[in-house]
Design a protein around this motif. Structure first.
Motif, PDB file in Angstrom:
ATOM      1  N   GLY A  42       0.799  -1.225   0.000  1.00  0.00           N
ATOM      2  CA  GLY A  42       0.000   0.000   0.000  1.00  0.00           C
ATOM      3  C   GLY A  42       0.825   1.265   0.000  1.00  0.00           C
ATOM      4  O   GLY A  42       0.309   2.338  -0.333  1.00  0.00           O
ATOM      5  N   LEU A  43       2.107   1.191   0.383  1.00  0.00           N
ATOM      6  CA  LEU A  43       2.959   2.381   0.384  1.00  0.00           C
ATOM      7  C   LEU A  43       3.375   2.690  -1.045  1.00  0.00           C
ATOM      8  O   LEU A  43       4.454   2.350  -1.501  1.00  0.00           O
ATOM      9  CB  LEU A  43       4.196   2.154   1.262  1.00  0.00           C
ATOM     10  N   ALA A  44       2.504   3.356  -1.758  1.00  0.00           N
ATOM     11  CA  ALA A  44       2.744   3.636  -3.176  1.00  0.00           C
ATOM     12  C   ALA A  44       2.500   5.115  -3.434  1.00  0.00           C
ATOM     13  O   ALA A  44       2.952   5.968  -2.684  1.00  0.00           O
ATOM     14  CB  ALA A  44       1.859   2.739  -4.045  1.00  0.00           C
ATOM     15  N   SER A  45       1.741   5.411  -4.485  1.00  0.00           N
ATOM     16  CA  SER A  45       1.576   6.800  -4.886  1.00  0.00           C
ATOM     17  C   SER A  45       0.902   7.644  -3.813  1.00  0.00           C
ATOM     18  O   SER A  45       1.173   8.841  -3.683  1.00  0.00           O
ATOM     19  CB  SER A  45       0.785   6.877  -6.194  1.00  0.00           C
ATOM     20  N   ILE A  80     -11.984  -9.199   7.416  1.00  0.00           N
ATOM     21  CA  ILE A  80     -11.569 -10.057   6.298  1.00  0.00           C
ATOM     22  C   ILE A  80     -10.770 -11.245   6.844  1.00  0.00           C
ATOM     23  O   ILE A  80     -10.952 -12.393   6.426  1.00  0.00           O
ATOM     24  CB  ILE A  80     -10.752  -9.240   5.286  1.00  0.00           C
ATOM     25  N   GLU A  81      -9.896 -10.969   7.809  1.00  0.00           N
ATOM     26  CA  GLU A  81      -9.083 -12.034   8.401  1.00  0.00           C
ATOM     27  C   GLU A  81      -9.924 -12.971   9.271  1.00  0.00           C
ATOM     28  O   GLU A  81      -9.613 -14.160   9.368  1.00  0.00           O
ATOM     29  CB  GLU A  81      -7.945 -11.436   9.227  1.00  0.00           C
ATOM     30  N   ARG A  82     -10.964 -12.450   9.901  1.00  0.00           N
ATOM     31  CA  ARG A  82     -11.771 -13.274  10.802  1.00  0.00           C
ATOM     32  C   ARG A  82     -12.268 -14.535  10.081  1.00  0.00           C
ATOM     33  O   ARG A  82     -12.150 -15.651  10.601  1.00  0.00           O
ATOM     34  CB  ARG A  82     -12.969 -12.480  11.337  1.00  0.00           C
ATOM     35  N   TYR A  83     -12.832 -14.348   8.889  1.00  0.00           N
ATOM     36  CA  TYR A  83     -13.393 -15.495   8.173  1.00  0.00           C
ATOM     37  C   TYR A  83     -12.305 -16.498   7.799  1.00  0.00           C
ATOM     38  O   TYR A  83     -12.499 -17.719   7.892  1.00  0.00           O
ATOM     39  CB  TYR A  83     -14.136 -15.017   6.913  1.00  0.00           C
ATOM     40  N   THR A  84     -11.149 -15.999   7.380  1.00  0.00           N
ATOM     41  CA  THR A  84     -10.062 -16.905   6.987  1.00  0.00           C
ATOM     42  C   THR A  84      -9.470 -17.623   8.186  1.00  0.00           C
ATOM     43  O   THR A  84      -9.158 -18.818   8.122  1.00  0.00           O
ATOM     44  CB  THR A  84      -8.981 -16.121   6.228  1.00  0.00           C
ATOM     45  N   LEU A  85      -9.287 -16.929   9.293  1.00  0.00           N
ATOM     46  CA  LEU A  85      -8.800 -17.576  10.511  1.00  0.00           C
ATOM     47  C   LEU A  85      -9.726 -18.711  10.938  1.00  0.00           C
ATOM     48  O   LEU A  85      -9.276 -19.752  11.422  1.00  0.00           O
ATOM     49  CB  LEU A  85      -8.709 -16.551  11.650  1.00  0.00           C
ATOM     50  N   GLY A 225      -9.447  -0.872  -1.852  1.00  0.00           N
ATOM     51  CA  GLY A 225      -9.938  -1.729  -2.923  1.00  0.00           C
ATOM     52  C   GLY A 225      -9.640  -3.199  -2.705  1.00  0.00           C
ATOM     53  O   GLY A 225      -9.799  -3.746  -1.615  1.00  0.00           O
ATOM     54  N   GLY A 226      -9.162  -3.843  -3.777  1.00  0.00           N
ATOM     55  CA  GLY A 226      -8.911  -5.275  -3.729  1.00  0.00           C
ATOM     56  C   GLY A 226      -7.774  -5.676  -2.821  1.00  0.00           C
ATOM     57  O   GLY A 226      -7.714  -6.825  -2.362  1.00  0.00           O
ATOM     58  N   GLN A 227      -6.862  -4.739  -2.522  1.00  0.00           N
ATOM     59  CA  GLN A 227      -5.712  -5.120  -1.698  1.00  0.00           C
ATOM     60  C   GLN A 227      -6.145  -5.561  -0.304  1.00  0.00           C
ATOM     61  O   GLN A 227      -5.582  -6.513   0.251  1.00  0.00           O
ATOM     62  CB  GLN A 227      -4.720  -3.960  -1.588  1.00  0.00           C
ATOM     63  N   ASN A 228      -7.129  -4.907   0.276  1.00  0.00           N
ATOM     64  CA  ASN A 228      -7.594  -5.318   1.596  1.00  0.00           C
ATOM     65  C   ASN A 228      -8.105  -6.755   1.576  1.00  0.00           C
ATOM     66  O   ASN A 228      -7.867  -7.532   2.505  1.00  0.00           O
ATOM     67  CB  ASN A 228      -8.712  -4.388   2.078  1.00  0.00           C
TER      68      ASN A 228
END
Length: 478
Positions: A42-45, A80-85, A225-228
């Motif tokens: 995420g450290l981009a533009s 987002i992590e909750r479901y994967t965990l 966006g999609g990165q999260n």
């Protein structure tokens, strides 16, 4: 307890397998990383251009916006992590269980935002500042970078490990730049202004800056966006929670492919499993807070302070890659030629690492969705789909560069709109997924549910603003 019946929906995809939640590792240091990868990509533009540009125009009175945006994204990432965990499945797979094509919708929007190779031409442009070769060389430098990215992502035996190492190097380089900047360029006044921008002088500078610009800066501070969504994929490859049962993404050329289940797992909410869950959940929250959230905010704050110390009040600055040229030249004048070169060098390497991460997360989201939902019973592995997706993205990018196309207005409009729409929609879906598909003991509730409702309201408002503004630009409105 009685025999456990999985709560994950089975209407679209096969049922999950019941297994115990793995024990967290005794040493947590070896599994730190996904948050740093998220921050590093995420450290981009935004961190190098947008937030420093805002500081150059209005000072540091708006830096509180970065804190609000990053905290919002921290809550999003954790849901987002909750479901994967809890299942070992990605959030996109969870969405697809509710409606077959949700994953494909998000993949297409992510491709719409990232297919045009602007993310690598920014790095190539900074290289041209270093070499003095001018704009004519940017195309060829960018093509070379695209090829290096594709080779790096498709020949690494374990792809996440390779990306993590690149991002760790990037963060170390940015930290070096910041340390030198604190020593020789960032003024004492900027520290005072930073404190004011977080407290007594905090403001919303409209005018002189555009309202949508400021809203977008808040929304995409850190990632966006999609990165999260890809936090699911990254923590799974790192072996978090039930993700430990899912084989990692590897190169079909140099890696060792394992037979991979197309769907995930679920643990019965026994006393033992819930005790393990609390340990995993606590660690995941702390890992995200100290790596993703803290690294993102510190970088935005210090890069903004550097811009404030060097180019605040200078007329004619643009919110584009040319801003970095102006800032580098100012640093050369104020500190010495060496510091301008260091600034451009680290900026070029940092933006290149972000470009690599963007290709990775776009291809991960696509390959996981295609394999899990559409090619579940076909012999092609997710590793090969990832391989083909990476090279397809890179070859399309090379083709665009060779043809000399500028980014068309229509695609620019779509790119500006996609991320806001995505975050609005998946904030809603996360509420439903983490309320309905998980056992009651680990469902989202209380203040975290409130944070998701805030996210829906914020990104919904941003979606309306961005769509109206971009439609006016597209159709010539005032």
């Amino acid at each position: 307890m009685a025999e456990f019946t999985p709560t994950v929906p089975e209407r679209v995809l096969p049922p999950v397998t019941v297994r115990d939640l793995p024990d967290p590792p005794s040493s947590k240091w070896r599994i730190i990383g996904p948050g740093l990868v998220g921050a590093g990509v995420g450290l981009a533009s935004g961190e190098f251009i947008l937030w420093p540009y805002i500081a150059s125009q209005v000072g540091l009175i708006f830096i509180w916006g970065a804190a609000i945006g990053i905290i919002t994204q921290w809550f999003l990432n954790m849901e987002i992590e909750r479901y994967t965990l809890a299942t070992g499945e990605t959030a996109l797979t969870g969405f697809s269980r509710m409606w077959r094509h949700w994953g494909l919708v998000f993949v297409l929007m992510t491709l719409g935002s990232n297919l045009w190779p602007g993310w690598v031409t920014s790095s190539a442009t900074m290289v041209s500042y270093l070499t003095g070769t001018g704009a004519d060389s940017v195309r060829w430098i960018a093509i070379g970078m695209l090829i290096v990215i594709a080779l790096g992502l498709t020949l690494a035996p374990v792809i996440y490990t390779a990306l993590e190492r690149v991002i760790f190097v990037k963060i170390a380089l940015v930290a070096t730049l910041i340390a030198v900047a604190i020593a020789v360029a960032i003024t004492a006044e900027s520290w005072v202004e930073l404190g004011k921008g977080l407290t007594v002088d905090a403001g919303f500078p409209v005018p002189p800056l555009d309202f949508a610009l400021l809203m977008g800066a808040i929304a995409y501070a850190g990632a966006g966006g999609g990165q999260n969504l890809c936090q699911s994929n990254w923590i799974r490859d790192k072996g978090f929670g039930m993700g430990a049962y899912v084989p990692r993404l590897v190169s079909p050329v140099t890696g060792h492919e394992e037979a991979a289940a197309s769907t995930g797992f679920q643990f019965a909410p026994t006393k033992e499993n819930l005790a393990r869950w609390r340990q995993w959940w606590r660690f995941a929250n702390v890992e995200q807070a100290w790596t993703f959230a803290m690294v993102s905010f510190v970088t935005i704050a210090l890069m903004s302070m550097l811009a404030y110390s060097t180019v605040f009040g200078k007329e004619g600055l643009a919110n584009s890659i040319t801003f970095l040229k102006a800032e580098g030249e100012a640093l050369q004048s104020l500190v010495g030629p060496w510091f301008g070169v260091l600034f451009w060098l680290i900026g070029a390497l940092a933006l290149f690492a972000s470009a690599m991460g963007i290709v990775d997360y776009t291809s991960r989201l696509a390959s996981d969705t295609i394999k899990t939902v559409y090619l579940r019973d076909k012999p092609m592995s997710v590793n090969k789909i990832y391989f083909y997706t990476v090279w397809a993205m890179v070859l399309v990018g090379i083709g665009i560069l060779l043809l000399g196309f500028d980014q068309p207005l229509l695609l620019l409009v779509f790119s500006a709109s996609f991320a806001a729409v995505m975050m609005f929609v998946y904030s809603i879906l996360l509420i439903r997924l983490n309320r309905k598909a998980l056992p009651e003991a680990i469902r989202v509730r209380s203040f975290r549910l409130g944070a998701l409702i805030w996210s829906v309201a914020f990104f919904g408002t941003l979606t309306v603003i961005v769509v109206i503004q971009q439609a006016q630009k597209l159709f010539g409105g005032s």
